[in-house]
Design a protein around this motif. Structure first.
Motif, short mmCIF file in Angstrom:
data_model
loop_
_atom_site.label_atom_id
_atom_site.label_comp_id
_atom_site.label_asym_id
_atom_site.label_seq_id
_atom_site.Cartn_x
_atom_site.Cartn_y
_atom_site.Cartn_z
N VAL A 1 1.46 -10.02 -9.96
CA VAL A 1 2.14 -10.22 -8.68
C VAL A 1 2.39 -8.86 -8.05
N VAL A 2 1.85 -8.65 -6.84
CA VAL A 2 2.00 -7.38 -6.12
C VAL A 2 2.51 -7.68 -4.71
N PRO A 3 3.82 -7.76 -4.52
CA PRO A 3 4.36 -8.04 -3.19
C PRO A 3 4.12 -6.88 -2.22
N ILE A 4 4.07 -7.21 -0.93
CA ILE A 4 3.82 -6.18 0.08
C ILE A 4 4.92 -6.21 1.16
N PRO A 5 6.15 -5.86 0.79
CA PRO A 5 7.20 -5.80 1.81
C PRO A 5 6.83 -4.79 2.89
N GLY A 6 7.13 -5.13 4.11
CA GLY A 6 6.85 -4.20 5.20
C GLY A 6 8.09 -3.41 5.59
N THR A 7 7.89 -2.18 5.95
CA THR A 7 8.99 -1.38 6.49
C THR A 7 8.39 -0.27 7.32
N ARG A 8 9.23 0.30 8.20
CA ARG A 8 8.80 1.42 9.04
C ARG A 8 9.63 2.66 8.79
N ARG A 9 10.49 2.60 7.75
CA ARG A 9 11.40 3.71 7.48
C ARG A 9 11.29 4.17 6.04
N PRO A 10 11.20 5.49 5.81
CA PRO A 10 11.12 6.00 4.43
C PRO A 10 12.30 5.57 3.56
N SER A 11 13.50 5.47 4.13
CA SER A 11 14.65 5.08 3.32
C SER A 11 14.50 3.67 2.78
N ARG A 12 13.99 2.77 3.59
CA ARG A 12 13.75 1.40 3.15
C ARG A 12 12.63 1.35 2.12
N LEU A 13 11.64 2.20 2.29
CA LEU A 13 10.54 2.26 1.33
C LEU A 13 11.07 2.63 -0.05
N ALA A 14 11.95 3.62 -0.11
CA ALA A 14 12.53 4.03 -1.40
C ALA A 14 13.37 2.91 -1.99
#
Length: 338
Positions: free
Chosen positions: A283-296
């Motif tokens: 399972v490899v989810p792909i959450p989307g984000t546009r901000r480095p803080s959310r990525l971390a």
């Protein structure tokens, strides 16, 4: 001792590419979720790669090609270090309300050439059929996709929003590396047949919208809070009485987050990652984000392990969700389940 913040890896399908166990959905960088800060979005791409994220997901329909064009410089700079996924099948015109579905061979061959040009690459690592058109024989569509592998334009094939029976039918024509469909604490209809078929065939599951389009994070509780142009304003589960009822379902997520010193988003993602063990598949989810803080924040969720008691507390949520995930569910796998 420095804590390792790089995520682990997993294989997509039998003999497929090895990728970070969490990918990045890039759709929102170009459309659907309101205005984007392009500089921050590009920082997010770099931060993702630094964190061990190597699967970057787009589609020709996102921004009508603009998302693929946006990714092109990043692809050029890191081509050998990433797995590039894109999709075909959803057709758009100048009419903003129009959405057609095309699975015929001529369309597929034209679509791949357009995506290759926009992405600035000679080969797509993972090429998905974004939606299924039941009017076109499945063997014909998958056969056309297989030709692209034979010609070296595509390395691996994927499908999106198909049933377990359809996945088996496609796999009989050509190996499928990944199945991408919505799967989260709020959306579990894929467990009816698709998850079991993927486990049986060795196909990786790539959940999109694993954070319930942001609702599971607590970032908003009603579509009325969203900015103009946000497509979530038209999704039934985020409006009116549905939104109020669904927001109340998040209390167990918040409780578990507090116990772990984590955020609700991290618990929602940890639940998705736990499904690999529950169902016996990658399972490899792909959450989307546009901000480095959310990525971390999102990648940190790969290091959270939920207890059986916590999983049991989260188990009833999906069955209680009010409202469909789209205003029109006709093109989803749920509409074609027997």
């Amino acid at each position: 001792m420095t804590k390792n913040t790089t995520i682990e890896q997993a294989e997509l399908g039998k003999g497929g590419p090895r990728v970070g166990v969490q990918g990045l959905g890039c759709m929102g960088m170009s459309e659907f979720y309101g205005d984007t800060d392009e500089a921050a979005a590009r920082e997010t791409l770099d931060a993702a790669l630094a964190a061990g994220v190597t699967l970057f997901d787009t589609a020709d329909v996102y921004g009508r090609g603009r998302n693929e064009e946006f990714l092109a410089p990043f692809v050029a700079a890191h081509r050998d270090g990433i797995t590039l996924a894109t999709k075909f099948a959803i057709e758009r015109t100048d009419d903003p309300q129009y959405r057609g579905i095309r699975n015929d061979r001529a369309y597929i061959r034209g679509a791949v050439e357009d995506s290759l040009r926009r992405l600035g690459t000679e080969v797509i690592d993972l090429y998905y059929m974004h939606r299924r058109d039941p009017a076109v024989p499945f063997a014909e569509s998958v056969g056309a996709m297989a030709e692209l592998v034979q010609e070296g334009k595509v390395r691996h094939l994927g499908l999106s929003e198909v049933t377990g029976a359809e996945l088996r039918e496609a796999y009989a024509v050509h190996p499928i590396a990944a199945l991408q469909s919505e799967w989260s604490l709020f959306s579990r209809d894929v467990e009816r047949s698709a998850v079991g078929a993927a486990a049986e065939l060795g196909v990786a599951f790539v959940p999109y919208s694993p954070l319930g389009r942001g609702f599971l994070t607590g970032a908003f509780t009603d579509a009325a809070e969203l900015s103009a142009g946000d497509f979530r304003a038209f999704q039934p589960r985020f409006t009116g009485d549905n939104a109020k009822a669904n927001a109340a379902l998040l209390e167990p997520v918040r409780q578990i987050a507090q116990a772990h010193g984590a955020t609700p988003a991290q618990i929602a993602l940890a639940w998705v990652h736990e499904q690999a063990q529950v169902h016996g598949l990658t399972v490899v989810p792909i959450p989307g984000t546009r901000r480095p803080s959310r990525l971390a924040e999102n990648t940190a969720a790969t290091r959270i392990t939920l207890t059986q008691a916590e999983l049991a507390l989260l188990e009833p949520i999906a069955a209680q969700v009010a409202g469909d995930r789209y205003p029109d569910m006709s093109s989803t796998s749920a509409a074609r389940e027997e």
